[in-house]
Design an enzyme around this catalytic site. Sequence first.
Site, PDB file in Angstrom:
ATOM      1  N   ASP A 221      51.300  45.311  33.845  1.00  8.12           N
ATOM      2  CA  ASP A 221      51.703  43.878  33.640  1.00  8.12           C
ATOM      3  C   ASP A 221      53.247  43.871  34.068  1.00  8.12           C
ATOM      4  OD1 ASP A 221      51.701  41.158  32.866  1.00  8.12           O
ATOM      5  OD2 ASP A 221      49.759  41.598  32.502  1.00  8.12           O
ATOM      6  N   HIS A 244      54.268  43.750  37.453  1.00 15.91           N
ATOM      7  CA  HIS A 244      53.971  42.422  37.878  1.00 15.91           C
ATOM      8  C   HIS A 244      55.619  41.886  38.046  1.00 15.91           C
ATOM      9  CE1 HIS A 244      49.713  41.321  36.425  1.00 15.91           C
ATOM     10  NE2 HIS A 244      49.766  42.378  37.232  1.00 15.91           N
TER      11      HIS A 244
END
Length: 402
Positions: A221, A244
């Site tokens: 993430d 991310h």
Amino acid sequence: MSSLTISTSSTFIIFFFLCLITNGLAADFHVKRYGAKANGNSDDSQAIMRAWKDACMSRKASKVVISGGRYVVNSMKFKGPCMAPIHIQMEGRLEAPLNIQHMKSDDNWIIFEYINALTISGKGIFDGRGSLAWKQNQCASSGKCDSLPISLRFYRLNNTIIRGITSTDSKFFHMNLHNCRNMTLQNIIINAPGVSPNTDGIHIGGSSGVTISNARIETGDDCVSIGDGSQQITIEKVTCGPGHGISIGSLGKYKNEKPVSGVIVRNCTIKNTMFGVRIKTWPDSTQGIATNMHFDSIVMNNVGTPILIDQQYCPYGKCRFKIPSRVAISDVRFRNIVGTSTTRVAVKLVCSRGYPCKNVKLSNINLRYIGTNGTAISECSNVKPTISGRVMPPPCTRAFAI
């Protein structure tokens, strides 16, 4: 002039010797002396907690020594306030229970709270052993994301240094900083597979004076995410990816969120990530402010959408898009950002029609699309960025309303 020099020198000498004396009196608390086995089988939680409590009660600077070995530990809470500065020398490997059903707390694995002048350093590893928990993650399907434990939670800490440690395979977030002041994280390593859900590297919320430097973060993430109430945050010399990217937000989901301001991201490398640097707010949000955010001297390598403002952030597809975000974004600078994009839209600035972005600047941008169906473009809505230097792709190749 001569007497002033002598006085200043004497003061320094006295201070120097006082430091030597104080350090000489510093007390060490070795967890193995408290019964920790470090054999990879026994539960060493209680032994470590006994060492901590004695160190925390010491009226002189103290050190909790976790030497080499494998320590299986359940949920632990390192709670202050302590009587004096305290240092955890971390050289061993702390291992979480594999199954979250065997943990005493579902919210966090290890908590540090209400402590002033804490240092955690060494080459030790916090192993969240998250592989089984990742399969149980229902965040995407249900939106319920608070049922898995965070590996390391830092709450209401002041004047903290975290240096050299590694966090691996967390079940949920690796590190969560909340309501902390003057905190430095240096030379840390965070790693989890790119497919591990919601394993944010470092999440910062309600904190000020936080610096992250010389870190390597690989996760599933955001490498670093910055929540509401965060001010004077510096992220520098961080290598991020997979993951991310580095994010401000998401913002606007909850009532009474506090402003985000004074964020600097510079001299970083982002590679093989879904996004690069981004600011994300929810549609139909509560009112909020995000201002004075600078992204400078960043290398993007094989990154999807390297530069992104997304005021329609809705990861689970259950949002009221007709109502615009009420988070006001202003004073944003993207400068000296170069590299490659895996999507044609290398720069995407999707601002709120209710609160258009103000004072967004793009300077010296050179992003190249590495696909085969055209060249890089940019998209804008509800923003008129100021341009300086060479900017590729050309700014706002496509403008659209939302």
